[in-house]
Design an enzyme around this catalytic site. Structure first.
Site, mmCIF file in Angstrom:
data_model
loop_
_atom_site.group_PDB
_atom_site.id
_atom_site.type_symbol
_atom_site.label_atom_id
_atom_site.label_comp_id
_atom_site.label_asym_id
_atom_site.label_seq_id
_atom_site.Cartn_x
_atom_site.Cartn_y
_atom_site.Cartn_z
ATOM 1 N N ASP A 9 0.869 -1.154 0.000
ATOM 2 C CA ASP A 9 0.000 0.000 0.000
ATOM 3 C C ASP A 9 0.923 1.226 0.000
ATOM 4 O O ASP A 9 2.138 1.087 0.199
ATOM 5 C CB ASP A 9 -0.886 -0.024 1.249
ATOM 6 C CG ASP A 9 -1.761 1.202 1.372
ATOM 7 O OD1 ASP A 9 -2.450 1.546 0.398
ATOM 8 O OD2 ASP A 9 -1.738 1.824 2.446
ATOM 9 N N ASP A 11 -0.164 5.206 0.923
ATOM 10 C CA ASP A 11 -0.416 6.278 1.890
ATOM 11 C C ASP A 11 -0.563 5.720 3.302
ATOM 12 O O ASP A 11 -1.371 4.830 3.548
ATOM 13 C CB ASP A 11 -1.678 7.043 1.490
ATOM 14 C CG ASP A 11 -1.492 7.759 0.163
ATOM 15 O OD1 ASP A 11 -0.654 8.675 0.117
ATOM 16 O OD2 ASP A 11 -2.162 7.395 -0.814
#
Length: 218
Positions: A9, A11
């Site tokens: 991932d 952020d």
């Protein structure tokens, strides 16, 4: 090491960007005189923009100018990271180097747009580590649906079960778990709930700890 692929991932996991986004939204909501706080913002983490729009309109009314604020917030974000630099999470460079040296293929699976994703990777000087990118516009279903992780595994040419997924959000862990990947959670704003604890293979304080967990035999 058992894994052949690593899917990150972005952020809140690779970059401390959730904090910047929250500060921008708090500023804009204060200007509008609307009640807003960190707990409200947390409801939007790990969701695609369409879902976030529905959340804000359900909370603040159908006339809430979500897309106008989203565009303004993005401009504020870009100006800030271009001026101040991108805040990189502890251990990111170490784990990316180690995975690359170990022959592990690396992908990114994010709900963020490709334009912003590529800007982030370029500013952090990590673009070259990634063999595949799966961004918000590349999938139909957002997390917690497994599509983004399944797509990343397919782009890497690997079975999901041969990949470790690195996430900071609850929806992200649900998505990676549903895809059948080894799950590594490095919490940012969101701590694991009782619901997702059984879905987490490794719960780590930072990416250096995540790297050590994998070295020990993920």
């Amino acid at each position: 090491m058992m894994i052949k692929g690593a899917v990150f991932d972005m952020d809140g996991l690779m970059f401390d960007t959730e904090r910047l986004v929250y500060e921008n939204w708090q500023h804009m909501m204060d200007e509008l005189g609307l009640p807003y706080d960190l707990e409200t913002f947390k409801q939007t983490i790990g969701r695609r923009k369409k879902e976030v729009e529905l959340f804000y309109r359900a909370t603040y009314g159908e006339d809430f100018p979500y897309w106008e604020l989203s565009g303004r917030g993005k401009s504020m974000y870009v100006k800030r990271i271009e001026h101040e630099g991108l805040p990189v999470k502890k251990g990111l460079y170490d784990i990316l180097r180690w995975l690359r040296e170990s022959g592990v293929r690396i992908a990114l699976a994010t709900s963020t747009s490709r334009h912003t994703t590529e800007l982030n990777l370029r500013l952090a000087k990590v673009s070259g580590y990634f063999d595949a990118l799966v961004c918000g516009e590349d999938v139909t279903n957002g997390k917690p649906h497994p599509e983004v992780f399944l797509t990343a595994a397919k782009k890497l040419g690997l079975a999901p079960s041969d990949c470790a997924a690195f996430e900071d959000s609850i929806n992200g862990i649900k998505s990676a778990y549903a895809a059948g990947m080894i799950t590594v959670m490095v919490p940012d704003f969101l701590q694991p709930t009782e619901e997702i604890k059984p879905m987490i293979s490794h719960l780590c304080a930072d990416l250096n700890e995540a790297m050590e967990a994998l070295k020990e035999g993920a």
